[in-house]
Motif scaffolding. Structure first.
Motif, PDB file in Angstrom:
ATOM      1  N   GLU A 255       0.413 -28.773 -31.520  1.00  0.00           N
ATOM      2  CA  GLU A 255      -0.789 -29.577 -31.770  1.00  0.00           C
ATOM      3  C   GLU A 255      -0.474 -30.653 -32.804  1.00  0.00           C
ATOM      4  O   GLU A 255       0.347 -30.436 -33.698  1.00  0.00           O
ATOM      5  CB  GLU A 255      -1.919 -28.697 -32.331  1.00  0.00           C
ATOM      6  CG  GLU A 255      -2.536 -27.737 -31.335  1.00  0.00           C
ATOM      7  CD  GLU A 255      -3.508 -28.392 -30.365  1.00  0.00           C
ATOM      8  OE1 GLU A 255      -3.856 -29.578 -30.563  1.00  0.00           O
ATOM      9  OE2 GLU A 255      -3.907 -27.712 -29.402  1.00  0.00           O
TER      10      GLU A 255
ATOM     11  N   LYS B 230      16.573 -36.752 -24.548  1.00  0.00           N
ATOM     12  CA  LYS B 230      16.152 -37.490 -23.345  1.00  0.00           C
ATOM     13  C   LYS B 230      16.453 -38.993 -23.478  1.00  0.00           C
ATOM     14  O   LYS B 230      15.579 -39.840 -23.220  1.00  0.00           O
ATOM     15  CB  LYS B 230      14.648 -37.285 -23.098  1.00  0.00           C
ATOM     16  CG  LYS B 230      14.234 -35.828 -23.085  1.00  0.00           C
ATOM     17  CD  LYS B 230      14.020 -35.328 -21.684  1.00  0.00           C
ATOM     18  CE  LYS B 230      13.595 -33.871 -21.683  1.00  0.00           C
ATOM     19  NZ  LYS B 230      13.815 -33.240 -20.372  1.00  0.00           N
TER      20      LYS B 230
ATOM     21  N   ARG C 215       6.966 -42.066 -27.472  1.00  0.00           N
ATOM     22  CA  ARG C 215       7.431 -41.250 -26.342  1.00  0.00           C
ATOM     23  C   ARG C 215       7.868 -39.860 -26.808  1.00  0.00           C
ATOM     24  O   ARG C 215       7.546 -38.847 -26.182  1.00  0.00           O
ATOM     25  CB  ARG C 215       8.604 -41.969 -25.648  1.00  0.00           C
ATOM     26  CG  ARG C 215       8.994 -41.342 -24.335  1.00  0.00           C
ATOM     27  CD  ARG C 215      10.152 -42.108 -23.682  1.00  0.00           C
ATOM     28  NE  ARG C 215      11.063 -41.162 -23.069  1.00  0.00           N
ATOM     29  CZ  ARG C 215      12.383 -41.273 -23.079  1.00  0.00           C
ATOM     30  NH1 ARG C 215      12.969 -42.291 -23.692  1.00  0.00           N
ATOM     31  NH2 ARG C 215      13.118 -40.365 -22.488  1.00  0.00           N
TER      32      ARG C 215
ATOM     33  N   LEU D  18       4.105 -33.116 -27.807  1.00  0.00           N
ATOM     34  CA  LEU D  18       2.706 -32.685 -27.654  1.00  0.00           C
ATOM     35  C   LEU D  18       2.416 -32.150 -26.248  1.00  0.00           C
ATOM     36  O   LEU D  18       1.441 -31.429 -26.050  1.00  0.00           O
ATOM     37  CB  LEU D  18       1.756 -33.844 -27.988  1.00  0.00           C
ATOM     38  CG  LEU D  18       1.686 -34.223 -29.468  1.00  0.00           C
ATOM     39  CD1 LEU D  18       0.918 -35.537 -29.646  1.00  0.00           C
ATOM     40  CD2 LEU D  18       1.038 -33.117 -30.299  1.00  0.00           C
ATOM     41  N   ASP D  19       3.275 -32.503 -25.286  1.00  0.00           N
ATOM     42  CA  ASP D  19       3.111 -31.955 -23.933  1.00  0.00           C
ATOM     43  C   ASP D  19       3.309 -30.442 -23.917  1.00  0.00           C
ATOM     44  O   ASP D  19       2.833 -29.757 -23.019  1.00  0.00           O
ATOM     45  CB  ASP D  19       4.129 -32.598 -22.966  1.00  0.00           C
ATOM     46  CG  ASP D  19       3.654 -33.956 -22.471  1.00  0.00           C
ATOM     47  OD1 ASP D  19       2.468 -34.267 -22.659  1.00  0.00           O
ATOM     48  OD2 ASP D  19       4.484 -34.696 -21.904  1.00  0.00           O
ATOM     49  N   ASP D  20       4.046 -29.944 -24.901  1.00  0.00           N
ATOM     50  CA  ASP D  20       4.262 -28.500 -25.022  1.00  0.00           C
ATOM     51  C   ASP D  20       2.954 -27.872 -25.508  1.00  0.00           C
ATOM     52  O   ASP D  20       2.428 -28.272 -26.557  1.00  0.00           O
ATOM     53  CB  ASP D  20       5.392 -28.246 -26.025  1.00  0.00           C
ATOM     54  CG  ASP D  20       5.834 -26.797 -26.034  1.00  0.00           C
ATOM     55  OD1 ASP D  20       4.966 -25.899 -26.104  1.00  0.00           O
ATOM     56  OD2 ASP D  20       7.049 -26.556 -25.962  1.00  0.00           O
ATOM     57  N   GLU D  21       2.436 -26.914 -24.768  1.00  0.00           N
ATOM     58  CA  GLU D  21       1.107 -26.377 -25.121  1.00  0.00           C
ATOM     59  C   GLU D  21       1.093 -25.659 -26.474  1.00  0.00           C
ATOM     60  O   GLU D  21       0.033 -25.419 -27.045  1.00  0.00           O
ATOM     61  CB  GLU D  21       0.598 -25.440 -24.020  1.00  0.00           C
ATOM     62  CG  GLU D  21       1.473 -24.228 -23.812  1.00  0.00           C
ATOM     63  CD  GLU D  21       0.988 -23.332 -22.671  1.00  0.00           C
ATOM     64  OE1 GLU D  21       1.454 -22.192 -22.602  1.00  0.00           O
ATOM     65  OE2 GLU D  21       0.133 -23.791 -21.871  1.00  0.00           O
TER      66      GLU D  21
ATOM     67  N   ARG E 274       4.779 -37.749 -27.705  1.00  0.00           N
ATOM     68  CA  ARG E 274       4.076 -37.274 -26.503  1.00  0.00           C
ATOM     69  C   ARG E 274       4.851 -36.159 -25.805  1.00  0.00           C
ATOM     70  O   ARG E 274       4.255 -35.205 -25.289  1.00  0.00           O
ATOM     71  CB  ARG E 274       3.821 -38.435 -25.543  1.00  0.00           C
ATOM     72  CG  ARG E 274       2.716 -39.358 -26.016  1.00  0.00           C
ATOM     73  CD  ARG E 274       2.584 -40.577 -25.116  1.00  0.00           C
ATOM     74  NE  ARG E 274       1.849 -41.635 -25.798  1.00  0.00           N
ATOM     75  CZ  ARG E 274       0.516 -41.775 -25.755  1.00  0.00           C
ATOM     76  NH1 ARG E 274      -0.215 -40.945 -25.045  1.00  0.00           N
ATOM     77  NH2 ARG E 274      -0.068 -42.746 -26.411  1.00  0.00           N
ATOM     78  N   LEU E 275       6.180 -36.282 -25.789  1.00  0.00           N
ATOM     79  CA  LEU E 275       7.001 -35.222 -25.199  1.00  0.00           C
ATOM     80  C   LEU E 275       6.755 -33.897 -25.925  1.00  0.00           C
ATOM     81  O   LEU E 275       6.596 -32.846 -25.289  1.00  0.00           O
ATOM     82  CB  LEU E 275       8.493 -35.568 -25.356  1.00  0.00           C
ATOM     83  CG  LEU E 275       9.228 -36.211 -24.197  1.00  0.00           C
ATOM     84  CD1 LEU E 275      10.670 -36.509 -24.614  1.00  0.00           C
ATOM     85  CD2 LEU E 275       9.220 -35.278 -22.984  1.00  0.00           C
TER      86      LEU E 275
END
Lengths: 120, 379
Positions: B225, B185, B213, B219-222, B216-217
């Protein structure tokens, strides 16, 4: 009567017998417990004696005897499932019952308000 | 708070605080030891899903050959390591060791051939002395660039491939120990398919300003963790991997540490570039004849964890210590205590029963084959 120590133990005192455990704050600080070693019933400790050992994934810690006395019962459930100490530290996660050498010693311990201000 | 202010911060420090991490000092950095999930669940989540680790405290070092030929950088590095660096193909990485004159270890590290330069990742606590060591050894042949400012993220676990390839599809094509430059990205990253948990996964080097960034990208994946140093330690212990300063150090040789697999044929006796590194006589001699003591896995028979520093005895009573535990704790995946330590070669056969002194009691432990949990590297 509920009392606390600066070493993060709680005591529920009924007559001359105190049920002893570690506080929710201590359980949280220790993290997931994986092992508990309890004293033998009938053993005697001075105040501050090393009465139990708890181990988390990372480290071992001592649980001190909060007052002088004799161990009259221990909670074998937490030996089988140490996570009880994390999930219910002041209930099912109790450690041992202590017959106090001198019940008036308890007067010198912290009350709940004093303990809460200690852990701030 | 003054204590915390003296500590260094990684580019993900603010994110750790936002996630509710419990922070501890580690190798001079303020690092997350665990998040609200807790060590046990973080460990198990990494083995069943994917865990994201901040390992930015580790040292990233680039060696650029002055000649333009990366082989020259490799040959220069080989003067301080017994590893075959010159034989490492472009886009490949391997595990390495820095040795001292007595055959002991100064550090362990990863080295990758990036085509026009070598890329190293060294331990946080050793990075400044490693840098000095490298500069002395290779400065005639190479320009050395310490990139201690960069971020380094490890994404580990069976779902690491799916999670990373969702934002960087080419990551799925890599195999264990491949290294590639990947645009994620718009962020330029160096990705290796490696890690230190025994799981398949990746380590991702990223510019400091992009690290937050990228984290966070992911960690956005469920499935992903955040995982702290506590679980990192229990994961590597179950995987039988050494922690420098505990399991290996200046007084342990590669043969003693059971790391002879890290010394390839080219650097051994009768190899094309035999020896030529500090301690080579001791190390190659032990490769040929064996060492007097050996690092082994230790499985306590009871439920009590046996920690680093515990002395080992051959019998349940009396006698002198025969060795010591170097790392130990509880293995959440095994639901049992696990440990590693050094024992005499004669007592190193799996199944040998020894006794560890824990709080004055001799607890039985059994020599075990490492790793405790099989690795799942995608070879």
């Amino acid at each position: 009567m509920l009392k606390f120590t600066e070493d993060h133990e709680w005591l529920k005192i009924d007559g001359d017998v105190a049920t002893v455990g570690i506080t929710a704050h201590a359980a949280e600080q220790l993290g997931d417990l994986v092992f508990v070693e309890l004293p033998d019933v009938g053993s005697r400790f001075e105040k501050g004696g090393e009465a139990s050992t708890v181990e988390s994934v990372k480290a071992a810690s001592d649980v001190y005897c909060p007052l002088a006395g004799e161990i009259v019962a221990v909670n074998e459930d937490i030996v089988g499932d140490p996570s009880l100490v994390n999930t219910d530290p002041t209930g099912a996660g109790w450690f041992f019952k202590l017959k106090l050498a001198d019940p008036s010693d308890a007067d010198a311990l912290l009350d709940e308000a004093a303990y809460n201000s200690l852990i701030g | 708070m003054t204590h915390t202010e003296e500590l260094l911060k990684t580019p993900l420090h603010a994110l750790h605080l936002e996630l509710g991490a419990r922070m501890v000092p580690f190798a001079g950095y303020d690092m997350p030891v665990q998040y609200p999930l807790g060590v046990m669940k973080e460990h198990l989540h990494t083995r069943s899903h994917a865990g994201l680790f901040d390992v930015s405290h580790m040292g990233q070092i680039l060696l650029r050959p002055k000649s333009g030929d990366v082989r020259d950088a490799a040959l220069a590095l080989e003067t301080i390591t017994p590893v075959d660096v010159a034989g490492l193909g472009e886009g490949r990485q391997r595990y390495g060791l820095f040795t001292n004159e007595t055959g002991g270890l100064k550090d362990d590290f990863m080295v990758a051939n990036r085509g026009d330069h070598l890329y190293l990742v060294v331990n946080a606590a050793c990075k400044h002395q490693d840098l000095a060591l490298i500069e002395v050894a290779v400065s005639d042949a190479c320009d050395v660039e310490a990139r201690f400012d960069r971020g380094l993220l490890a994404l580990q676990g069976p779902m690491a491939e799916d999670a990373l390839s969702a934002i960087a599809p080419e990551a799925a094509d890599m195999r264990f120990m491949d290294v590639r430059l990947i645009d994620i990205k718009g962020m330029e990253t160096v990705v290796s398919r490696s890690g230190y948990t025994g799981e398949d996964g990746y380590e991702i080097s990223v510019a400091a300003e992009d690290a937050d960034r990228l984290a966070r990208l992911l960690l956005d994946d469920e499935r992903v963790e955040a995982i702290g140093l506590g679980a990192r330690d229990s994961l590597r212990l179950e995987a039988g991997l050494c922690l420098y300063g505990n399991d290996i150090g200046p007084d342990t040789t590669p043969a003693e540490a059971a790391l002879t697999w890290a010394i390839q044929k080219a650097r051994r006796g009768d190899g094309e570039r035999e020896g030529g590194f500090p301690g080579d006589r001791v190390i190659l001699g032990q490769l040929a004849r064996g060492a007097d003591r050996k690092r082994v896995g230790l499985s306590p028979e009871g439920k009590a964890p046996v920690r680093g520093g515990a002395r080992l005895f051959a019998g349940a009573e009396g006698g002198e210590p025969v060795g010591a535990v170097t790392s130990g704790g509880f293995g959440p995946s095994l639901e049992a205590p696990v440990a590693m330590g050094y024992v005499p070669a004669a007592l190193s056969e799996p199944g040998t029963r020894l006794y560890a002194d824990v709080r004055g009691k001799r607890l039985p432990v059994v020599v075990a084959t490492l790793p405790f949990v099989p690795n799942t590297y995608k070879r």
